[in-house]
Design a protein around this motif. Structure first.
Motif, PDB file in Angstrom:
ATOM      1  N   PHE A 161       0.220 -40.954  37.927  1.00  0.00           N
ATOM      2  CA  PHE A 161       0.166 -39.629  37.322  1.00  0.00           C
ATOM      3  C   PHE A 161      -0.325 -38.638  38.668  1.00  0.00           C
ATOM      4  CE2 PHE A 161       0.776 -40.570  33.027  1.00  0.00           C
ATOM      5  CZ  PHE A 161       0.377 -41.983  33.097  1.00  0.00           C
ATOM      6  N   ALA A 162       0.571 -38.490  39.464  1.00  0.00           N
ATOM      7  CA  ALA A 162       0.214 -37.597  40.584  1.00  0.00           C
ATOM      8  C   ALA A 162       0.454 -36.040  39.987  1.00  0.00           C
ATOM      9  CB  ALA A 162       1.110 -37.587  41.829  1.00  0.00           C
ATOM     10  N   PRO A 163      -0.241 -34.884  40.754  1.00  0.00           N
ATOM     11  CA  PRO A 163      -0.182 -33.820  40.141  1.00  0.00           C
ATOM     12  C   PRO A 163       1.354 -33.198  40.233  1.00  0.00           C
ATOM     13  CG  PRO A 163      -2.261 -33.911  41.393  1.00  0.00           C
ATOM     14  CD  PRO A 163      -1.307 -35.335  41.750  1.00  0.00           C
ATOM     15  N   SER A 164       2.195 -33.566  41.076  1.00  0.00           N
ATOM     16  CA  SER A 164       3.600 -33.151  41.101  1.00  0.00           C
ATOM     17  C   SER A 164       4.479 -33.904  40.508  1.00  0.00           C
ATOM     18  CB  SER A 164       3.661 -32.548  42.403  1.00  0.00           C
ATOM     19  OG  SER A 164       3.506 -33.768  43.254  1.00  0.00           O
ATOM     20  N   THR A 165       3.951 -35.135  39.763  1.00  0.00           N
ATOM     21  CA  THR A 165       5.121 -35.922  39.345  1.00  0.00           C
ATOM     22  C   THR A 165       5.904 -35.467  38.097  1.00  0.00           C
ATOM     23  OG1 THR A 165       3.657 -37.683  40.092  1.00  0.00           O
ATOM     24  CG2 THR A 165       5.369 -38.313  38.416  1.00  0.00           C
ATOM     25  N   PRO A 166       7.093 -35.524  38.142  1.00  0.00           N
ATOM     26  CA  PRO A 166       7.635 -34.763  36.840  1.00  0.00           C
ATOM     27  C   PRO A 166       7.524 -35.487  35.567  1.00  0.00           C
ATOM     28  CG  PRO A 166       9.201 -35.263  38.682  1.00  0.00           C
ATOM     29  CD  PRO A 166       8.084 -35.902  39.263  1.00  0.00           C
ATOM     30  N   GLY A 167       7.476 -34.642  34.684  1.00  0.00           N
ATOM     31  CA  GLY A 167       7.295 -35.106  33.199  1.00  0.00           C
ATOM     32  C   GLY A 167       5.934 -35.891  33.037  1.00  0.00           C
ATOM     33  N   TYR A 168       4.949 -35.751  33.868  1.00  0.00           N
ATOM     34  CA  TYR A 168       3.436 -36.064  33.683  1.00  0.00           C
ATOM     35  C   TYR A 168       2.534 -34.972  33.412  1.00  0.00           C
ATOM     36  CZ  TYR A 168       5.493 -40.856  34.127  1.00  0.00           C
ATOM     37  OH  TYR A 168       6.303 -41.911  33.955  1.00  0.00           O
ATOM     38  N   VAL A 169       2.629 -34.372  34.721  1.00  0.00           N
ATOM     39  CA  VAL A 169       1.365 -33.348  34.585  1.00  0.00           C
ATOM     40  C   VAL A 169       1.675 -31.916  34.788  1.00  0.00           C
ATOM     41  CG1 VAL A 169      -0.684 -32.874  36.074  1.00  0.00           C
ATOM     42  CG2 VAL A 169       0.143 -35.260  36.050  1.00  0.00           C
ATOM     43  N   GLY A 170       0.977 -31.180  34.111  1.00  0.00           N
ATOM     44  CA  GLY A 170       1.394 -29.758  34.459  1.00  0.00           C
ATOM     45  C   GLY A 170       0.243 -28.768  33.753  1.00  0.00           C
ATOM     46  N   TYR A 171      -0.104 -27.824  34.553  1.00  0.00           N
ATOM     47  CA  TYR A 171      -1.279 -26.970  34.516  1.00  0.00           C
ATOM     48  C   TYR A 171      -0.689 -25.535  34.540  1.00  0.00           C
ATOM     49  CZ  TYR A 171      -6.005 -27.732  33.046  1.00  0.00           C
ATOM     50  OH  TYR A 171      -7.320 -28.116  32.486  1.00  0.00           O
ATOM     51  N   GLY A 172      -0.619 -24.639  33.470  1.00  0.00           N
ATOM     52  CA  GLY A 172      -0.319 -23.497  33.686  1.00  0.00           C
ATOM     53  C   GLY A 172      -1.115 -22.557  34.710  1.00  0.00           C
ATOM     54  N   GLY A 173      -0.421 -21.647  35.071  1.00  0.00           N
ATOM     55  CA  GLY A 173      -1.470 -20.745  36.105  1.00  0.00           C
ATOM     56  C   GLY A 173      -2.570 -20.098  35.594  1.00  0.00           C
ATOM     57  N   GLN A 174      -3.694 -19.857  36.262  1.00  0.00           N
ATOM     58  CA  GLN A 174      -5.046 -19.515  36.031  1.00  0.00           C
ATOM     59  C   GLN A 174      -5.061 -18.341  35.541  1.00  0.00           C
ATOM     60  OE1 GLN A 174      -7.942 -20.007  38.514  1.00  0.00           O
ATOM     61  NE2 GLN A 174      -6.929 -18.789  40.425  1.00  0.00           N
ATOM     62  N   ILE A 175      -5.604 -17.910  34.249  1.00  0.00           N
ATOM     63  CA  ILE A 175      -5.662 -16.612  33.616  1.00  0.00           C
ATOM     64  C   ILE A 175      -6.950 -16.370  33.319  1.00  0.00           C
ATOM     65  CG2 ILE A 175      -3.425 -16.632  32.873  1.00  0.00           C
ATOM     66  CD1 ILE A 175      -4.707 -17.166  30.037  1.00  0.00           C
ATOM     67  N   ALA A 176      -8.031 -17.326  33.374  1.00  0.00           N
ATOM     68  CA  ALA A 176      -9.307 -17.133  32.982  1.00  0.00           C
ATOM     69  C   ALA A 176     -10.098 -18.112  33.968  1.00  0.00           C
ATOM     70  CB  ALA A 176      -9.577 -17.490  31.594  1.00  0.00           C
ATOM     71  N   PRO A 177     -11.373 -17.439  34.532  1.00  0.00           N
ATOM     72  CA  PRO A 177     -12.135 -18.250  35.251  1.00  0.00           C
ATOM     73  C   PRO A 177     -12.867 -19.322  34.616  1.00  0.00           C
ATOM     74  CG  PRO A 177     -13.333 -16.251  34.980  1.00  0.00           C
ATOM     75  CD  PRO A 177     -11.826 -15.903  34.211  1.00  0.00           C
ATOM     76  N   GLU A 178     -13.683 -20.158  35.413  1.00  0.00           N
ATOM     77  CA  GLU A 178     -14.536 -20.839  34.758  1.00  0.00           C
ATOM     78  C   GLU A 178     -15.614 -19.988  34.284  1.00  0.00           C
ATOM     79  OE1 GLU A 178     -14.100 -24.759  34.485  1.00  0.00           O
ATOM     80  OE2 GLU A 178     -12.405 -23.389  34.495  1.00  0.00           O
ATOM     81  N   ILE A 179     -16.320 -20.270  33.030  1.00  0.00           N
ATOM     82  CA  ILE A 179     -17.637 -19.473  32.719  1.00  0.00           C
ATOM     83  C   ILE A 179     -18.959 -20.371  32.954  1.00  0.00           C
ATOM     84  CG2 ILE A 179     -18.854 -17.982  31.102  1.00  0.00           C
ATOM     85  CD1 ILE A 179     -15.888 -17.308  29.942  1.00  0.00           C
ATOM     86  N   THR A 180     -19.618 -20.141  33.720  1.00  0.00           N
ATOM     87  CA  THR A 180     -20.686 -21.337  33.979  1.00  0.00           C
ATOM     88  C   THR A 180     -22.248 -20.723  34.043  1.00  0.00           C
ATOM     89  OG1 THR A 180     -20.728 -20.735  36.424  1.00  0.00           O
ATOM     90  CG2 THR A 180     -19.325 -22.821  35.331  1.00  0.00           C
ATOM     91  N   GLY A 181     -22.973 -21.549  33.572  1.00  0.00           N
ATOM     92  CA  GLY A 181     -24.486 -20.859  33.788  1.00  0.00           C
ATOM     93  C   GLY A 181     -25.327 -21.875  33.748  1.00  0.00           C
ATOM     94  N   ASN A 182     -26.575 -21.520  34.401  1.00  0.00           N
ATOM     95  CA  ASN A 182     -28.009 -22.523  34.200  1.00  0.00           C
ATOM     96  C   ASN A 182     -29.112 -21.921  33.987  1.00  0.00           C
ATOM     97  OD1 ASN A 182     -29.427 -21.990  36.538  1.00  0.00           O
ATOM     98  ND2 ASN A 182     -27.335 -22.538  37.692  1.00  0.00           N
ATOM     99  N   ILE A 183     -30.033 -22.439  33.371  1.00  0.00           N
ATOM    100  CA  ILE A 183     -31.641 -22.004  33.202  1.00  0.00           C
ATOM    101  C   ILE A 183     -32.319 -23.026  33.997  1.00  0.00           C
ATOM    102  CG2 ILE A 183     -33.514 -21.567  31.786  1.00  0.00           C
ATOM    103  CD1 ILE A 183     -31.552 -20.768  29.584  1.00  0.00           C
ATOM    104  N   ARG A 184     -33.297 -22.779  35.073  1.00  0.00           N
ATOM    105  CA  ARG A 184     -33.940 -23.627  35.857  1.00  0.00           C
ATOM    106  C   ARG A 184     -35.492 -23.504  36.092  1.00  0.00           C
ATOM    107  NH1 ARG A 184     -31.627 -23.499  41.857  1.00  0.00           N
ATOM    108  NH2 ARG A 184     -29.802 -24.076  40.803  1.00  0.00           N
ATOM    109  N   ALA A 185     -36.251 -24.313  36.107  1.00  0.00           N
ATOM    110  CA  ALA A 185     -37.611 -24.432  36.237  1.00  0.00           C
ATOM    111  C   ALA A 185     -37.766 -25.351  37.661  1.00  0.00           C
ATOM    112  CB  ALA A 185     -38.569 -24.630  35.014  1.00  0.00           C
ATOM    113  N   ASP A 186     -38.442 -24.608  38.573  1.00  0.00           N
ATOM    114  CA  ASP A 186     -38.792 -25.336  39.874  1.00  0.00           C
ATOM    115  C   ASP A 186     -40.097 -25.195  40.268  1.00  0.00           C
ATOM    116  OD1 ASP A 186     -38.372 -26.632  42.297  1.00  0.00           O
ATOM    117  OD2 ASP A 186     -36.770 -25.229  42.913  1.00  0.00           O
TER     118      ASP A 186
END
Length: 528
Positions: free
Chosen positions: A246-271
């Motif tokens: 299942f290679a990222p460019s193998t026909p018929g198997y893998v497809g991801y649309g173009g990115q239109i939204a970023p990853e939304i990430t967050g953390n809370i830390r006690a150090d």
């Protein structure tokens, strides 16, 4: 007599005046000038750039790696380095898995690397303005004799709490995968780690007493797993029982649309001096191309038939809890690092690292196509965010992973760590049915005990010992055992055309088998 006295005094005055004039002509000793002015505001190693109020620190290391039965990113040799290619001689190490009797198999690889990092800081009325960059200059097995590789791990600006550029991902724990390992990929089966950074815009709140929070918008393509189009129409590689990778460019198997939204990430830390505790979260948009998209994201020859429709976008995500205990009764400097991660439709947060999204494992390396008995073993593992088929919706995968490392200092010069991870990935019933259509054609022969199930479990255990004979010079040795428990059973014959389907030999019979491998790493690093 008085005239004689006056003559003598006058002569003395003339001589004194002359001597004073000559003394005035002599060069004076210059005052010492401090050409490098030390900057003590930000710790050791900083100094002022002449003529400015900016402090700079140069650092880096020189390093030699010897990887035994593994790749230069320290992944075990049973992970195929080039999606699906069984006998890839052009890759840093071929995908022959455990069978190093193969003529194309490599028992070891090497890498020599110089790293340069530059840290600048300037005090302003808005706070400290910081820039930071890390570049690697390296030469690895497989490169041509006179060339190497230049990479950029980090390149960012920090100002008034904001971070702009390529930096450590917000989701990642402060220790990443380095709680007891040489390389980030050593425990790449058990949690998120991206040692080379993620392009982002992030903001950090500092609440005092070691409490902080961070919110980030990050580059999405770095955090994408596979998205599998399970359609068996004309755009399939082959309507066969076993068509390979299942290679990222193998026909018929893998497809991801173009990115239109970023990853939304967050953390809370006690150090603090005793422990570091972090809770992280991430939201990830899963977006497919059109149903009849011939090639997936990244292809320069993609054919998109926009009239065919597409599945609706869905949001996935991940959550993680990490704890590092730093004040242990076993000895000064000892640490215990633990984290647990759950992911749904965002599998790169569960199985992370700096390598390909795809994971394929092979064992064995030769024989005659179609030979009986089955001559080669294969482990089918796909790190998929989801699966979809024509007119169907995206079915997200989910999984959970645990990772831990204990580091003990025997003396100021010797330390040993023990580390391990466990990860389990599940496909729901709809996703499993669609996925297994790729292996359901009667064209390819199957054994009577054949069954298809894309669920899998991965675990690792290892140890690292390091010796630092002098400050900033470390010799280390690491050994790792990796096991992949896949859920396919029986055997099947591949039917893909030559060179299609990821390089699996067409007409060859394969056993679906669990696999394990021992890999190692020897390293010498001089930090400056």
């Amino acid at each position: 007599m008085n005239k004689i006295k006056s003559l003598i005094l006058g002569s003395a005055a003339v001589i004194a005046a002359s001597a004073g004039a000559q003394a005035a002509d002599l060069p004076l000793k210059a005052k010492a000038v401090q050409y490098v002015k030390i900057c003590s505001l930000y710790g050791a190693g900083f100094y002022y750039i002449p003529g400015t109020e900016t402090c700079i620190k140069l650092g880096g290391y020189s390093q030699f790696n010897l990887n035994i039965y593994g790749s230069n990113d320290d992944a075990p040799a049973l992970r195929n380095s080039t999606a699906g290619t069984v006998n890839a001689t052009a890759a840093p190490y071929p995908g022959d898995g455990l069978n190093f009797n193969a003529r194309s198999g490599m028992a070891y690889t090497t890498r020599a690397r110089n790293q340069l990092n530059i840290d600048t800081r300037t005090a302003t009325e808005y706070g400290v303005v910081r820039t930071f960059m890390v570049n690697n200059f390296e030469f690895s097995t497989g490169a041509s004799p006179s060339t190497g590789n230049i990479t950029t791990d980090y390149a960012f600006i920090q100002f008034a709490g904001f971070t702009f550029g390529k930096a450590v991902g917000t989701f990642q724990t402060p220790w990443g995968a380095f709680g007891g390992a040489n390389n980030n990929s050593s425990v790449f089966f058990g949690g998120y780690d991206n040692a080379t950074g993620v392009t982002q815009v992030a903001y950090t709140w500092q609440f005092g007493n070691g409490i902080s929070a961070q919110l980030g918008l990050e580059e999405q393509t770095i955090n994408r797993g596979l998205l599998i189009d399970a359609n068996l129409g004309s755009n399939s590689v082959a309507a066969g029982a076993f068509t390979g990778s299942f290679a990222p460019s193998t026909p018929g198997y893998v497809g991801y649309g173009g990115q239109i939204a970023p990853e939304i990430t967050g953390n809370i830390r006690a150090d603090n001096a005793a422990y570091t505790l972090q809770v992280s979260g991430a939201a990830h948009l899963v977006r497919a191309p059109y149903y009849s998209n011939t090639l997936g994201f990244g292809s320069t020859t993609a054919i998109e038939l926009q009239t065919s429709g597409h599945p609706s976008d869905v949001w996935g995500g991940a959550a993680s809890v990490g704890l590092q205990l730093k004040n242990l009764p076993t000895g000064p400097g000892d640490k215990l690092s633990l984290d647990a991660t759950y992911a749904n439709g965002a599998m790169r947060y569960l199985i992370g690292g700096t390598f390909s999204n795809n994971i394929q494992f092979f064992q064995g390396s030769g024989g005659t196509a179609g030979a009986t008995p089955f001559y080669q073993n294969v482990t089918m593992v796909s790190n998929a965010d989801g699966v979809y088929s024509t007119n169907g919706s995206i079915q997200k995968t989910d999984g959970i992973g645990f990772r831990g490392a204990y580091l003990h200092n025997w003396s100021p010069n010797w330390e040993t760590s023990v580390l391990g991870s466990y990860t389990k990935v599940n496909f729901n019933n709809t996703a499993t049915t669609a996925y297994c259509l790729l292996f359901s054609s009667s064209t390819g022969a199957k054994s009577s005990n054949y069954s298809c199930n894309p669920d899998f479990t991965l675990w690792q255990i290892g140890s690292r010992t390091a010796w630092t004979p002098v400050t900033n010079l470390t010799f280390s040795a690491e050994v790792m055992y990796t096991f992949i428990d896949q859920s396919f059973t029986g055997a099947a014959t591949s039917v893909g055309a030559a060179g299609v389907g990821g390089g699996i030999t067409p007409g060859a019979a394969f056993n679906f088998k669990d696999q394990g491998a021992v890999s190692g790493n020897l390293r010498v690093r001089r930090t400056w």
